[in-house]
Motif scaffolding. Structure first.
Motif, PDB file in Angstrom:
ATOM      1  N   ARG A 128       0.808  -1.197   0.043  1.00 53.89           N
ATOM      2  CA  ARG A 128       0.087   0.076   0.017  1.00 53.89           C
ATOM      3  C   ARG A 128       0.778   1.219   0.010  1.00 53.89           C
ATOM      4  N   VAL A 129       1.941   1.118   0.645  1.00 50.11           N
ATOM      5  CA  VAL A 129       3.001   2.421   0.455  1.00 50.11           C
ATOM      6  C   VAL A 129       3.648   2.450  -0.980  1.00 50.11           C
ATOM      7  N   ASP A 130       3.757   1.331  -1.639  1.00 49.85           N
ATOM      8  CA  ASP A 130       4.443   1.407  -2.879  1.00 49.85           C
ATOM      9  C   ASP A 130       4.675   0.010  -3.271  1.00 49.85           C
ATOM     10  N   GLY A 131       4.218  -0.166  -4.780  1.00 53.73           N
ATOM     11  CA  GLY A 131       4.331  -1.620  -5.191  1.00 53.73           C
ATOM     12  C   GLY A 131       5.485  -2.356  -5.278  1.00 53.73           C
ATOM     13  N   SER A 132       6.695  -1.737  -5.594  1.00 54.04           N
ATOM     14  CA  SER A 132       7.862  -2.121  -5.560  1.00 54.04           C
ATOM     15  C   SER A 132       8.399  -2.544  -4.092  1.00 54.04           C
ATOM     16  N   PHE A 133       8.309  -1.617  -3.255  1.00 48.88           N
ATOM     17  CA  PHE A 133       8.465  -1.942  -1.938  1.00 48.88           C
ATOM     18  C   PHE A 133       7.780  -3.124  -1.084  1.00 48.88           C
ATOM     19  N   GLY A 134       6.492  -3.350  -1.590  1.00 50.49           N
ATOM     20  CA  GLY A 134       5.815  -4.329  -1.151  1.00 50.49           C
ATOM     21  C   GLY A 134       6.204  -5.654  -1.542  1.00 50.49           C
ATOM     22  N   TRP A 135       6.512  -5.695  -2.878  1.00 55.22           N
ATOM     23  CA  TRP A 135       7.131  -6.885  -3.659  1.00 55.22           C
ATOM     24  C   TRP A 135       8.197  -7.204  -2.845  1.00 55.22           C
ATOM     25  N   LEU A 136       9.225  -6.429  -2.817  1.00 54.82           N
ATOM     26  CA  LEU A 136      10.796  -6.619  -2.124  1.00 54.82           C
ATOM     27  C   LEU A 136      10.503  -7.248  -1.139  1.00 54.82           C
ATOM     28  N   ASN A 152      -0.810   6.267 -12.813  1.00 56.24           N
ATOM     29  CA  ASN A 152      -0.100   5.557 -13.865  1.00 56.24           C
ATOM     30  C   ASN A 152       0.594   4.452 -13.352  1.00 56.24           C
ATOM     31  N   ALA A 153       1.803   4.811 -12.382  1.00 61.51           N
ATOM     32  CA  ALA A 153       2.666   3.862 -11.958  1.00 61.51           C
ATOM     33  C   ALA A 153       2.115   2.641 -11.327  1.00 61.51           C
ATOM     34  N   ILE A 154       1.082   3.254 -10.351  1.00 61.87           N
ATOM     35  CA  ILE A 154       0.351   2.245  -9.601  1.00 61.87           C
ATOM     36  C   ILE A 154      -0.505   1.301 -10.481  1.00 61.87           C
ATOM     37  N   TRP A 155      -0.933   1.773 -11.465  1.00 62.50           N
ATOM     38  CA  TRP A 155      -1.812   0.823 -12.282  1.00 62.50           C
ATOM     39  C   TRP A 155      -0.697  -0.255 -13.097  1.00 62.50           C
ATOM     40  N   ARG A 156       0.427   0.183 -13.386  1.00 64.99           N
ATOM     41  CA  ARG A 156       1.307  -0.404 -14.006  1.00 64.99           C
ATOM     42  C   ARG A 156       1.789  -1.637 -12.966  1.00 64.99           C
ATOM     43  N   ASP A 157       2.298  -1.204 -11.811  1.00 63.64           N
ATOM     44  CA  ASP A 157       2.581  -2.242 -10.857  1.00 63.64           C
ATOM     45  C   ASP A 157       1.655  -3.168 -10.477  1.00 63.64           C
ATOM     46  N   LEU A 158       0.306  -2.784 -10.260  1.00 65.00           N
ATOM     47  CA  LEU A 158      -0.740  -3.884 -10.231  1.00 65.00           C
ATOM     48  C   LEU A 158      -0.902  -4.780 -11.264  1.00 65.00           C
ATOM     49  N   HIS A 159      -1.001  -4.330 -12.436  1.00 68.33           N
ATOM     50  CA  HIS A 159      -0.911  -5.252 -13.479  1.00 68.33           C
ATOM     51  C   HIS A 159       0.499  -6.227 -13.872  1.00 68.33           C
ATOM     52  N   THR A 160       1.448  -5.796 -13.158  1.00 68.82           N
ATOM     53  CA  THR A 160       2.782  -6.382 -13.000  1.00 68.82           C
ATOM     54  C   THR A 160       2.391  -7.657 -12.272  1.00 68.82           C
ATOM     55  N   VAL A 161       1.970  -7.317 -10.882  1.00 70.15           N
ATOM     56  CA  VAL A 161       2.087  -8.234  -9.955  1.00 70.15           C
ATOM     57  C   VAL A 161       0.930  -9.397 -10.361  1.00 70.15           C
ATOM     58  N   THR A 162      -0.331  -9.124 -10.978  1.00 67.83           N
ATOM     59  CA  THR A 162      -1.385 -10.016 -10.957  1.00 67.83           C
ATOM     60  C   THR A 162      -1.160 -10.784 -12.533  1.00 67.83           C
ATOM     61  N   GLN A 163       0.075 -10.244 -12.977  1.00 71.10           N
ATOM     62  CA  GLN A 163       0.518 -11.319 -14.397  1.00 71.10           C
ATOM     63  C   GLN A 163       1.214 -12.539 -13.768  1.00 71.10           C
ATOM     64  N   HIS A 164       1.358 -12.656 -12.481  1.00 69.46           N
ATOM     65  CA  HIS A 164       2.263 -13.827 -12.250  1.00 69.46           C
ATOM     66  C   HIS A 164       1.430 -15.027 -11.999  1.00 69.46           C
ATOM     67  N   SER A 165       1.987 -16.123 -12.651  1.00 68.43           N
ATOM     68  CA  SER A 165       1.365 -17.534 -13.010  1.00 68.43           C
ATOM     69  C   SER A 165       0.556 -17.862 -11.907  1.00 68.43           C
ATOM     70  N   VAL A 166       0.864 -17.831 -10.591  1.00 73.33           N
ATOM     71  CA  VAL A 166       0.249 -18.375  -9.501  1.00 73.33           C
ATOM     72  C   VAL A 166      -1.268 -17.723  -9.350  1.00 73.33           C
ATOM     73  N   LEU A 167      -1.426 -16.466  -9.755  1.00 74.45           N
ATOM     74  CA  LEU A 167      -2.462 -15.774  -9.614  1.00 74.45           C
ATOM     75  C   LEU A 167      -3.299 -15.821 -10.601  1.00 74.45           C
ATOM     76  N   VAL A 168      -3.146 -16.433 -11.767  1.00 75.11           N
ATOM     77  CA  VAL A 168      -3.671 -16.642 -13.267  1.00 75.11           C
ATOM     78  C   VAL A 168      -4.463 -17.830 -13.094  1.00 75.11           C
ATOM     79  N   PRO A 169      -5.603 -17.933 -13.128  1.00 74.41           N
ATOM     80  CA  PRO A 169      -6.346 -19.206 -13.179  1.00 74.41           C
ATOM     81  C   PRO A 169      -6.049 -20.001 -14.583  1.00 74.41           C
ATOM     82  N   GLY A 170      -5.875 -21.308 -14.417  1.00 71.95           N
ATOM     83  CA  GLY A 170      -5.651 -21.974 -15.574  1.00 71.95           C
ATOM     84  C   GLY A 170      -5.086 -23.648 -15.502  1.00 71.95           C
TER      85      GLY A 170
END
Length: 354
Positions: A66-74, A336-354
């Motif tokens: 919530r502070v920042d996407g990259s910070f949270g990911w790291l 815009n940056a937050i939008w891109r961070d969100l799409h990057t995280v949710t692209q991870h294969s474990v979050l994509v049904p399949g």
């Protein structure tokens, strides 16, 4: 509960504004992470770690994202490396994880070859997406053990020291730019046998997290990050709307009403899914601690709600983004940056049904 101080929130967000150019954490931010032990959420207390239960850790990941996407990911990825503190031989675990600045970067793909030699192995290989690569105190990666032709392939995990690793600075994603998720390579690096491990072996510490199945662990962790990023998106969208209130009241009087109505609807929808997510995780975590195992049905339930939460965060962004006008199309805009961070995280294969 860990509360990230406002001074660090400002530092992280100011740094993120330059993320496209700098792409790394400042010394102040790193020192805060070390002091707060945010990379040691799953490291045993005997090794100077926090050893939080999974539901508590997920709230930390959400708060950091919530502070920042990259910070949270790291924070999330760095914490995940704590798993290996229980699978390395105890003496190596104390040496490699006991320090204040201990943090792992690495990969789970078996892209290396390990040739047995006296006392250990000679390893060569290259691995992608190693988040936190430039400040890691330890690198881990999976390798195939070289053996006689026709023998069953054996995969083993290896721990490399920083001076054995070449960092290939190739992380060029459109989101999470500050994660330094570069590739790494090693060339004929010697790794003693006691710096190798098998994550399927019995852990050397008793905490339940070390027996928790990997897939739901990854799914819940990344879903929590997506939730935190989405909540940051919502905050920035409301702030942006307030800045535009006077302008919109003159030119498009109903625009503010429509945006605030959509935000309220999306907030309610997201809260419902987030509440179900945490309820599911807490209930199944309690059951896991009592029974010592997680049923296939429980793993499916956790995976389904994690993927549903990630999908809901995307739906939130997709509903609100078009209502904010042309300004948010610019890459230097925070939304815009937050939008891109969100799409990057949710692209991870474990979050994509399949």
């Amino acid at each position: 509960m860990i509360n990230i101080p406002e001074s660090i929130v400002r530092e992280v967000r100011d740094n993120a504004a330059n993320g496209d150019r700098n792409g790394r954490l400042t010394p102040t931010i790193l020192n805060y992470i070390y002091d707060a032990k945010l990379f040691k959420v799953f490291v045993p207390e005997q090794l100077n770690g926090l050893m939080l239960p999974l539901p508590d850790a997920l709230r930390v990941f959400e708060q950091a994202a919530r502070v920042d996407g990259s910070f949270g990911w790291l924070v999330t990825i760095g914490s995940g490396g704590g798993f290996f503190s229980a699978t390395l031989p105890p003496a190596q675990a104390r040496e490699l994880f006991g320090g204040t600045n201990a943090v792992v970067a690495g990969s789970g793909h078996a892209n290396g070859i390990a040739r047995p030699v006296e006392g250990g192995y000679l390893v060569s290989g290259q691995w992608k997406y190693c988040s936190g690569s430039t400040y890691a105190s330890l690198f881990t990666a999976n390798c195939r053990i070289e053996g006689l032709e026709g023998e069953e392939t054996i995969i083993r995990s290896f721990a490399f020291l920083p001076d054995q690793v070449n960092i290939i600075q190739d992380w060029n994603s459109f989101g999470l730019k500050g994660t330094e998720s570069h590739s790494i390579s090693v060339d004929n690096a010697y790794v003693p046998s006691d710096r190798t491990f098998d994550i399927m072996d019995n852990p050397n510490y008793d905490d339940p997290i070390f027996r928790y199945p990997f897939m739901p662990f990854a799914q819940t962790s990344f879903a929590a990050v997506s939730l935190g990023i989405c909540r940051h998106f919502a905050e920035e969208a409301r702030s942006f709307a307030e800045e535009k209130r006077e302008e919109w009241s003159r030119s498009r009087s109903q625009r503010m009403e429509g945006l605030l109505r959509a935000l309220g609807e999306q907030d309610a929808s997201l809260k419902a899914v987030a509440d179900q997510f945490y309820e599911t995780v807490e209930r199944t975590w309690t059951s896991f601690g009592t029974n010592g195992e997680m049923t296939e049905q429980q793993q499916l339930e956790v995976g389904t709600i994690s993927q549903r939460l990630a999908k809901s965060t995307l739906a939130y962004a997709h509903m609100i983004f078009p209502l904010l006008g042309m300004a948010v199309l610019m890459e230097d805009n925070a939304i815009n940056a937050i939008w891109r961070d969100l799409h990057t995280v949710t692209q991870h294969s474990v979050l994509v049904p399949g």
